[in-house]
Write a protein that holds these residues in place. Sequence first.
Motif, PDB file in Angstrom:
ATOM      1  N   VAL A 187      22.231  51.298  10.573  1.00 27.02           N
ATOM      2  CA  VAL A 187      21.997  51.043  12.315  1.00 27.02           C
ATOM      3  C   VAL A 187      21.378  52.547  12.445  1.00 27.02           C
ATOM      4  N   ASN A 188      21.705  53.673  12.052  1.00 28.48           N
ATOM      5  CA  ASN A 188      21.109  54.876  12.439  1.00 28.48           C
ATOM      6  C   ASN A 188      19.538  54.636  12.380  1.00 28.48           C
ATOM      7  N   GLN A 189      19.410  53.990  11.125  1.00 31.28           N
ATOM      8  CA  GLN A 189      17.854  54.091  10.822  1.00 31.28           C
ATOM      9  C   GLN A 189      17.248  52.673  11.350  1.00 31.28           C
ATOM     10  N   ALA A 190      18.000  52.024  12.180  1.00 35.01           N
ATOM     11  CA  ALA A 190      17.353  50.667  12.804  1.00 35.01           C
ATOM     12  C   ALA A 190      16.192  50.784  13.724  1.00 35.01           C
ATOM     13  N   ASN A 191      16.106  51.929  14.363  1.00 36.22           N
ATOM     14  CA  ASN A 191      14.854  52.110  15.332  1.00 36.22           C
ATOM     15  C   ASN A 191      13.762  53.097  15.054  1.00 36.22           C
ATOM     16  N   SER A 192      13.919  53.508  13.602  1.00 40.74           N
ATOM     17  CA  SER A 192      13.148  54.302  12.990  1.00 40.74           C
ATOM     18  C   SER A 192      11.924  53.695  12.101  1.00 40.74           C
ATOM     19  N   PHE A 193      11.145  54.466  11.911  1.00 35.55           N
ATOM     20  CA  PHE A 193       9.877  53.814  10.858  1.00 35.55           C
ATOM     21  C   PHE A 193      10.466  53.605   9.636  1.00 35.55           C
ATOM     22  N   LEU A 194      11.315  54.169   9.122  1.00 38.39           N
ATOM     23  CA  LEU A 194      11.978  53.941   7.701  1.00 38.39           C
ATOM     24  C   LEU A 194      12.568  52.563   7.652  1.00 38.39           C
ATOM     25  N   ALA A 195      13.029  51.914   8.779  1.00 41.01           N
ATOM     26  CA  ALA A 195      13.656  50.701   8.756  1.00 41.01           C
ATOM     27  C   ALA A 195      12.816  49.594   8.488  1.00 41.01           C
ATOM     28  N   LYS A 196      11.563  49.869   8.844  1.00 42.59           N
ATOM     29  CA  LYS A 196      10.572  48.783   8.754  1.00 42.59           C
ATOM     30  C   LYS A 196      10.154  48.730   7.014  1.00 42.59           C
ATOM     31  N   LEU A 197      10.404  49.723   6.167  1.00 40.69           N
ATOM     32  CA  LEU A 197       9.866  49.930   4.969  1.00 40.69           C
ATOM     33  C   LEU A 197      10.623  49.204   3.837  1.00 40.69           C
ATOM     34  N   GLY A 238      21.540  40.173  12.026  1.00 42.40           N
ATOM     35  CA  GLY A 238      22.777  39.761  12.367  1.00 42.40           C
ATOM     36  C   GLY A 238      23.114  40.939  13.515  1.00 42.40           C
ATOM     37  N   LEU A 239      22.604  41.971  13.670  1.00 44.65           N
ATOM     38  CA  LEU A 239      22.848  42.960  14.856  1.00 44.65           C
ATOM     39  C   LEU A 239      21.588  42.916  15.922  1.00 44.65           C
ATOM     40  N   GLY A 240      20.763  42.085  15.720  1.00 38.66           N
ATOM     41  CA  GLY A 240      19.802  41.876  16.544  1.00 38.66           C
ATOM     42  C   GLY A 240      18.225  42.849  16.342  1.00 38.66           C
ATOM     43  N   TYR A 241      18.231  43.457  15.109  1.00 36.68           N
ATOM     44  CA  TYR A 241      17.300  44.313  14.827  1.00 36.68           C
ATOM     45  C   TYR A 241      16.420  43.430  13.716  1.00 36.68           C
ATOM     46  N   LYS A 242      14.864  43.814  13.953  1.00 38.41           N
ATOM     47  CA  LYS A 242      14.044  43.284  12.992  1.00 38.41           C
ATOM     48  C   LYS A 242      14.025  43.605  11.435  1.00 38.41           C
ATOM     49  N   ARG A 243      13.994  42.856  10.495  1.00 34.93           N
ATOM     50  CA  ARG A 243      14.185  43.001   9.087  1.00 34.93           C
ATOM     51  C   ARG A 243      13.000  43.786   8.597  1.00 34.93           C
ATOM     52  N   PRO A 244      13.179  44.494   7.519  1.00 38.27           N
ATOM     53  CA  PRO A 244      12.117  45.328   7.006  1.00 38.27           C
ATOM     54  C   PRO A 244      10.878  44.434   6.412  1.00 38.27           C
ATOM     55  N   MET A 245       9.625  44.816   6.685  1.00 38.31           N
ATOM     56  CA  MET A 245       8.514  43.828   6.540  1.00 38.31           C
ATOM     57  C   MET A 245       7.355  44.694   5.343  1.00 38.31           C
ATOM     58  N   ILE A 246       7.036  46.028   5.625  1.00 36.19           N
ATOM     59  CA  ILE A 246       6.243  46.689   5.294  1.00 36.19           C
ATOM     60  C   ILE A 246       6.527  47.128   3.826  1.00 36.19           C
ATOM     61  N   LYS A 247       5.969  46.723   2.743  1.00 36.54           N
ATOM     62  CA  LYS A 247       6.043  46.934   1.247  1.00 36.54           C
ATOM     63  C   LYS A 247       5.363  48.156   0.993  1.00 36.54           C
ATOM     64  N   LEU A 248       6.034  49.225   0.451  1.00 36.96           N
ATOM     65  CA  LEU A 248       5.335  50.482  -0.114  1.00 36.96           C
ATOM     66  C   LEU A 248       5.099  50.045  -1.524  1.00 36.96           C
ATOM     67  N   PRO A 249       3.784  50.586  -2.184  1.00 33.29           N
ATOM     68  CA  PRO A 249       3.562  50.308  -3.383  1.00 33.29           C
ATOM     69  C   PRO A 249       4.378  51.160  -4.521  1.00 33.29           C
ATOM     70  N   ALA A 250       4.553  50.420  -5.506  1.00 31.29           N
ATOM     71  CA  ALA A 250       5.655  51.084  -6.515  1.00 31.29           C
ATOM     72  C   ALA A 250       5.269  52.533  -7.037  1.00 31.29           C
ATOM     73  N   ARG A 251       3.994  52.722  -6.816  1.00 30.83           N
ATOM     74  CA  ARG A 251       3.521  54.050  -7.303  1.00 30.83           C
ATOM     75  C   ARG A 251       4.185  55.124  -6.293  1.00 30.83           C
ATOM     76  N   ILE A 252       3.973  54.668  -5.167  1.00 22.94           N
ATOM     77  CA  ILE A 252       4.452  55.701  -3.996  1.00 22.94           C
ATOM     78  C   ILE A 252       6.112  55.854  -4.215  1.00 22.94           C
ATOM     79  N   CYS A 253       6.669  54.629  -4.330  1.00 22.22           N
ATOM     80  CA  CYS A 253       8.184  54.736  -4.632  1.00 22.22           C
ATOM     81  C   CYS A 253       8.655  55.623  -5.952  1.00 22.22           C
ATOM     82  N   ARG A 254       7.661  55.781  -6.773  1.00 21.93           N
ATOM     83  CA  ARG A 254       8.264  56.726  -8.084  1.00 21.93           C
ATOM     84  C   ARG A 254       7.929  58.160  -7.550  1.00 21.93           C
ATOM     85  N   ILE A 255       7.069  58.424  -6.866  1.00 19.69           N
ATOM     86  CA  ILE A 255       6.984  59.795  -6.416  1.00 19.69           C
ATOM     87  C   ILE A 255       7.718  60.406  -5.264  1.00 19.69           C
TER      88      ILE A 255
END
Length: 571
Positions: A202-212, A272-289
């Motif tokens: 919930v603390n991250q819900a309105n941040s850009f991180l919640a979309k990733l 369930g709490l009225g926020y949008k689900r994450p939609m933007i997928k970060l490539p696996a290479r970025i996730c590894r670094i």
Amino acid sequence: MTEFSVEDARTCVVIGGLGFIGRSLILRLLKLRSWIVRIADSSPPSILVDQKSIISDAISSGRASYFQVDVRDKSQVIRALDGSSVVFHMGNTDPSAHDTYQCYLYIVQGTKNVIAACQECNVKSLIYNSSADVIFDGLHGLHYVDESLKCPWKYEDMLNEFKAQADALFLIADNYDGLRTCVLRPSNVFGPADPYIVPFLVNQANSFLAKLILGTGDNLCDFTYVENVSHAHICAAESLASETVAVAGKEFYITNLEPMKYWEFVSRIYEGLGYKRPMIKLPARICRIMPPLVKWLRNQLGSEFSHQLASAHFAIQSASFTRTFNCSAAQEHIRYLPIISLEEGIGLTVKSFSHLAKESTSAREIDFCEQSKVEKLLGGGKVADILLWRDEKETFTYFLALVLLFYWVLLGGRTFISSASQFLLLAILLLFVHNILPMNIGGFSFQEMPLSSFQISDSGMKYIFGTLACLWNEGIHITKSLAQGEDWDMFLKVAIPLYLLKLILSLPLKLMVAAASVIAFTSFFTYEQYEEEFDAFVKVVCILGGNLKMKLMRNLPAPLSPLFQSDEALY
């Protein structure tokens, strides 16, 4: 409902009983009406005063009692355990313990004290609530692993390392002085009053991180509803009493037996709490670094951001890997089966956190009553309302008018003077038509525009010329400081913007106007949406810049050092 009988009841102690899982276990023990429950926790007794709950009622009736216990003090633990037959140790870490030494005292030394106290008090059964995270090294996924997989030699997370040490202490203590022990390792426990997973989301819900979404989003995880964990503890206590050989000295994974994609679980909570689900997928290479990058930042920034970055580091690792567990040993030996399905558990959890929903009254009050930084910067007036898209129709109308004006003046092939004269002629014509229109036409009313709408007040003129005078005087002051040749910070602050302005002015006028218009209608709105992320990024950049500046100052040639000596002293 069966009547409670003191003669038939067994006495148990729940250490950490006011924590998330501990409170759930106590409620379940009281509902069974075959236990006398002692609650041991570090919180003061006043926390239970005037609380209309099952726990406070049980304390009033004598079915439960409360002991304030610090597990770092063995004498306090003995006082709570004396006369009991079963002990459930929840292994909670005190919220105030942030540094490594305090965490060690609560988890490892606290475990030693609990084991020693059980042996001195002739306790028969000791069940420890650990975590499935103790088997996770932060580098490799876990695919339906069972208890045969050993703990890693090296951990990325300090708390998991201490919990693994506590696990080993409990297993080694089995069958000493008649004490039988076992360890439960639940995975990703959630539920009503959850202080970890749901509040973090919930603390991250309105941040850009919640979309990733980190990676493909297909990594599976096991989640466990809190009431199922409580049920597993009682199953373990019963099995230790009847089938000691198969249970004592063993560890068991506890899950809901329903692996789910990690990002699907997150999306269910958000939706369930009225926020949008994450939609933007970060490539696996970025996730590894990302984990190495966060780890490097922890080393560079020091203790100021250490705890926040440590949590972020572990959260990124947990969200990136598959982590599923084989619970067949728990099913076979302690006869554990979930009593609440994952779907039902998610629904109950979302319902309990309805006060944090996006459309709740408290959320609306926060959204509309608190003025953001960028709104204060823009003056909080009409301009702020337009650029921050408070009324989407109004803002779009102004933006469309600006686009038409841009086309008329700069893209129409006319000279500036001819465009301005035609625009002025059009404005006069519109005002004339507006003035001669009747007050009402077909139900639409037209208000007469007073002359004051086109006038500038005396106070407004004074403010404009006063502002210009202040800017002029400030410019003279800066020029004087630069002429003295001593303030290098001032020189850089003036030289860099002037150079950037030179680059901007070298661009075509059409491009400059178009870019400025788009930036004005997007940048302020974007900053307001992700204010905390931008501020945190700027703070990190400033700290890194300060560290880099200090290193440069130390390596300057001797003749140049006096020029920057005053600046270096600031650091």
